[in-house]
Structures are given as structure tokens and as C-alpha cells.
Design a protein around this motif. Structure first.
Motif, PDB file in Angstrom:
ATOM      1  N   THR A 124     113.893  15.483 -26.362  1.00  0.00           N
ATOM      2  CA  THR A 124     115.034  15.508 -27.782  1.00  0.00           C
ATOM      3  C   THR A 124     115.422  14.397 -28.060  1.00  0.00           C
ATOM      4  O   THR A 124     115.435  14.146 -29.625  1.00  0.00           O
ATOM      5  CB  THR A 124     116.626  15.704 -26.333  1.00  0.00           C
ATOM      6  N   SER A 125     114.682  13.310 -27.221  1.00  0.00           N
ATOM      7  CA  SER A 125     114.922  11.872 -28.277  1.00  0.00           C
ATOM      8  C   SER A 125     114.022  12.120 -29.419  1.00  0.00           C
ATOM      9  O   SER A 125     113.832  11.507 -30.622  1.00  0.00           O
ATOM     10  CB  SER A 125     114.793  10.986 -27.181  1.00  0.00           C
ATOM     11  N   ALA A 126     112.716  12.519 -28.523  1.00  0.00           N
ATOM     12  CA  ALA A 126     111.195  12.398 -29.751  1.00  0.00           C
ATOM     13  C   ALA A 126     111.682  13.595 -30.998  1.00  0.00           C
ATOM     14  O   ALA A 126     110.897  12.075 -32.208  1.00  0.00           O
ATOM     15  CB  ALA A 126     110.005  12.870 -29.363  1.00  0.00           C
ATOM     16  N   ALA A 127     112.823  13.759 -31.170  1.00  0.00           N
ATOM     17  CA  ALA A 127     112.794  15.477 -32.354  1.00  0.00           C
ATOM     18  C   ALA A 127     113.575  14.178 -32.391  1.00  0.00           C
ATOM     19  O   ALA A 127     114.057  15.022 -34.167  1.00  0.00           O
ATOM     20  CB  ALA A 127     113.412  16.532 -31.224  1.00  0.00           C
ATOM     21  N   TYR A 128     114.716  13.201 -32.538  1.00  0.00           N
ATOM     22  CA  TYR A 128     115.532  12.049 -33.304  1.00  0.00           C
ATOM     23  C   TYR A 128     114.558  11.638 -33.952  1.00  0.00           C
ATOM     24  O   TYR A 128     114.993  11.023 -34.846  1.00  0.00           O
ATOM     25  CB  TYR A 128     116.822  12.091 -31.905  1.00  0.00           C
ATOM     26  N   GLY A 129     113.674  10.548 -33.766  1.00  0.00           N
ATOM     27  CA  GLY A 129     113.175   9.721 -34.108  1.00  0.00           C
ATOM     28  C   GLY A 129     112.990   8.980 -32.895  1.00  0.00           C
ATOM     29  O   GLY A 129     112.667   8.845 -31.424  1.00  0.00           O
ATOM     30  N   PRO A 130     111.139   7.761 -33.280  1.00  0.00           N
ATOM     31  CA  PRO A 130     110.526   6.904 -32.478  1.00  0.00           C
ATOM     32  C   PRO A 130     111.967   6.013 -32.299  1.00  0.00           C
ATOM     33  O   PRO A 130     111.583   5.758 -30.480  1.00  0.00           O
ATOM     34  CB  PRO A 130     109.532   6.196 -33.438  1.00  0.00           C
ATOM     35  N   PRO A 131     112.608   5.386 -32.467  1.00  0.00           N
ATOM     36  CA  PRO A 131     113.711   4.424 -31.752  1.00  0.00           C
ATOM     37  C   PRO A 131     114.525   5.428 -30.790  1.00  0.00           C
ATOM     38  O   PRO A 131     114.565   4.400 -29.881  1.00  0.00           O
ATOM     39  CB  PRO A 131     113.992   3.068 -32.868  1.00  0.00           C
ATOM     40  N   ALA A 132     115.438   6.367 -30.590  1.00  0.00           N
ATOM     41  CA  ALA A 132     115.754   6.608 -30.372  1.00  0.00           C
ATOM     42  C   ALA A 132     114.874   7.610 -28.738  1.00  0.00           C
ATOM     43  O   ALA A 132     115.578   7.474 -27.749  1.00  0.00           O
ATOM     44  CB  ALA A 132     115.924   8.157 -31.003  1.00  0.00           C
ATOM     45  N   LEU A 133     113.210   7.497 -28.792  1.00  0.00           N
ATOM     46  CA  LEU A 133     112.533   7.518 -28.249  1.00  0.00           C
ATOM     47  C   LEU A 133     112.106   6.759 -26.681  1.00  0.00           C
ATOM     48  O   LEU A 133     112.503   6.672 -25.950  1.00  0.00           O
ATOM     49  CB  LEU A 133     111.461   8.566 -28.679  1.00  0.00           C
TER      50      LEU A 133
END
Length: 368
Positions: free
Chosen positions: A227-236
Motif C-alpha cells: 500500500t505505501s510503496a504504491a504511494y511513494g518512497p517517503p510513505a514507504l
């Protein structure tokens, strides 16, 4: 008398079993590798296909999401014929995923982890307690047996399927209870992988805010990473730290459950030892170890970037395996009561945590 004859028979026997024992272990290792190879190769193939396909899709579509989707399609089309891939898929979705998470530690220093983890600890604990309480209340309303309710509760509050498997022996759960709990969390966690990024973009959530939301509200570790990787590296980065804190709280929670269950006259405390061994997230220590190496300068920026690329590839392979491990047919066979519980906790915790994080600006306190 020859030296061979003079040697005590026990010594001859001990010497004789050493080599066969080593050979037997070697054969078991080879057999295990042969069994896992088809599933591993299939997961790698899905990862490659997802990476290629993503290059032709809009930038908003993440390769991890595509990998899970391809995996689900393959599993649905193959049906029972996918069974020979199970050992390799299990290895990829568990061991390779954890190795990928460990390597993600090279992205962050210990100071950055502290800037993420310390402000997030309060919302993590509150969300975990709310998840557990919601499941137990709804379970009473729909009249679900207490063992199944506890499995869904710990899975929702802590770390999904890992928490369920660790808790099952502590409370003497039946295989059917474990299957229902796993199917319920798999369904709603998989939906979160596709829905959360869409909601986050529609609301224009900043990367740290989304990472905090995904980290506290999505169930399983693999689902949080996807889920977070799909949103962006900082979110990951944020979601990984938050999720690992949740994972680390599994062991003390398991002891609390064992203590409460023992009050019913069961031998839960003894069974807890086996569960705790499964609950201790050793890969969290690996993640912190790499972050420590980055902090003291043993890992330089270029080396960390290389490890990050490897980590992303491992995670992509693992999530392809996760997709191929989802059985839509089994989800349809799950009783409506566990699904009602799963829907309730997913909706209330998802919305509640999002409202709290955005209203109080909790994401702004996260440093990345």
C-alpha cells in the motif's frame, strides 16, 4: 587384533552415522530447494511482468499493485493446479519479503527512524487498542466464538496473518478458526492495497501522513508495504517503521492474551512459549542493524542506494507471490460473521485513524 577391531563398537557406530546424517541433511536441503523452485520462479516471473507492464501504464500505477493483481489473476485462472507452487510462494511471500524489509533499513539512519517512530507511538498504541476492542464488541453482536474473535482481533491490531498463526496455539484455536481469520484479513487487507492509495491521492495526503495512516490501519506487513510503496518512497519509509513497531508489540500482547486465557483454566501460558517464538519479529532487528550501519557511515549513500534497489526487487517478487497465494474461492466460502467483523474493523479503524491523523496534524510531526 586390528585397530579397527580394537575400536569400541560404539565408536565405530558413532563414526558411521556422521556421514549419512550429513548426507541426509544435504538431500533434504536439495529436495526442499527443488520443491520451492517452481513457486520462486513463478514469483520472479510475475515481478518481471509487473515491472515491464508498469512501464506502459500511467505513472500513478505502482508496480507492486500490478504484481499483486497479476498474481491474483494467475491464481484464479489456475485454480487447484497452482498447488505445486505453494512451497516456493510461501518462501517468497515470507522470507524474501522479510529480507527486503531488512534491506530497507539501509535507507534510513537511526535518527530518522526515531523521528518517525517516537511521534507515531501514541497513535500506534491507540489504534491497536481500538482495533482489538472493535473486533471484540462486534464479535459479541454477531455471536462469534471467542477463539475466532481473538484471532481476528490480534490480526487486525498487530500484524495480520503472522499474529494469527502465533496466537492460535496460545488459545487452542481450531484450524477452521485460523482459516476464517486469515481469509477475513486477507480480503480486507488486499482491498486496502488498491483503495488506500486512491483515497490518499483524492485527498491530496502528504507522503508522511499517508505512510502513517497505512502503517497503523492496514493489517498484514506485506499489505502495508504494498500500500505505501504504491504511494511513494517517503510513505514507504514511514509505513515500514510504523508497521515494525506494531510487529514488535506482538510478543507482550501475546503474553497478555495468554494470561487472560489462563484465567479460564487452560494451559495458555505453556502454549504461549511456542507462539512467542513465532511472534518475535527478528527481521526488525535486521532492519535496525542496517540502519545502524548507515548511521555510523559503514554504509555510504551509493551502497545504500544499491541495497534499496535490491530491496525493492525482493519486495516486488514477494508481493507477486502474495497475489498468487490469494484464493478468491476460499474467501467466498468464509462465513458472513467473520466478514462482518473484518468489514467493521477495516471501516472504523481506517476512517477513524484517517480523521484523527489529518485533524490533529499527526503526519506533520513525522520526520523523513
Amino acid at each position: 587384533m586390528s585397530s579397527e577391531a580394537a575400536r569400541p563398537c560404539g565408536a565405530r557406530h558413532a563414526r558411521g552415522v556422521t556421514s549419512p546424517s550429513t548426507q541426509e541433511r544435504g538431500r533434504r536441503l536439495i529436495d526442499s530447494g527443488i520443491q520451492m523452485a517452481p513457486g520462486l520462479l513463478a514469483a520472479v516471473g510475475v515481478a518481471i511482468a509487473a515491472r515491464i507492464a508498469t512501464g506502459f501504464l500511467p505513472a500513478i500505477v505502482a508496480e507492486v499493485t500490478v504484481a499483486i493483481l497479476i498474481g491474483i489473476v494467475i491464481a484464479t485462472a489456475a485454480g487447484p493446479r497452482i498447488a505445486p507452487l505453494a512451497p516456493g510462494l510461501a518462501f517468497a511471500s515470507q522470507r524474501i519479503l522479510r529480507l527486503g524489509i531488512i534491506l530497507l533499513g539501509a535507507r534510513l539512519s537511526l535518527g530518522e527512524i526515531a523521528r518517525i517512530g517516537l511521534p507515531a507511538t501514541g497513535v500506534i498504541v491507540v489504534t491497536m487498542a481500538a482495533s482489538f476492542a472493535i473486533v471484540m464488541v462486534v464479535s459479541r453482536l454477531v455471536q462469534v466464538e471467542s477463539r475466532l474473535a481473538i484471532l481476528i482481533a490480534v490480526g487486525s491490531a498487530v500484524c495480520g496473518n503472522t499474529a494469527i498463526v502465533a496466537t492460535a496455539p496460545v488459545i487452542g484455536a481450531r484450524p477452521r478458526d485460523v482459516a476464517y481469520a486469515v481469509a477475513t484479513l486477507t480480503l480486507f487487507g488486499t482491498l486496502a492495497v488498491f483503495l488506500y492509495p486512491a483515497v490518499g491521492r483524492a485527498l491530496g495526503l502528504p507522503q508522511p501522513t499517508f505512510g502513517l495512516w497505512a502503517g497503523v490501519a492496514v493489517h498484514d506487513t506485506s499489505q502495508v508495504i504494498a500500500t505505501s510503496a504504491a504511494y511513494g518512497p517517503p510513505a514507504l519509509d514511514v509505513a515500514t517503521v510504523v508497521k515494525l513497531i506494531r510487529n514488535a508489540l506482538m510478543a507482550p500482547l501475546l503474553f497478555l492474551i495468554a494470561t487472560g486465557w489462563a484465567a479460564r483454566g487452560t494451559d495458555a501460558v505453556g502454549s504461549a512459549r511456542r507462539g512467542v517464538r513465532r511472534a518475535v519479529p527478528l527481521f526488525v532487528l535486521g532492519f535496525l542493524a542496517l540502519a545502524g550501519l548507515r548511521t555510523v557511515g559503514v554504509l555510504e549513500a551509493q551502497q545504500a542506494a544499491t541495497l534499496d534497489l535490491i530491496a525493492r526487487s525482493f519486495i516486488l517478487v514477494a508481493l507477486g507471490a502474495v497475489g498468487m497465494s490469494i484464493r478468491l474461492g476460499e474467501l467466498r466460502e468464509t462465513s458472513w460473521r467473520p466478514l462482518a467483523i473484518g468489514f467493521s474493523v477495516a471501516l472504523l479503524v481506517g476512517l477513524g485513524s484517517l480523521v484523527a491523523i489529518t485533524t490533529f496534524g499527526l503526519g506533520a510531526a513525522i520526520g523523513v
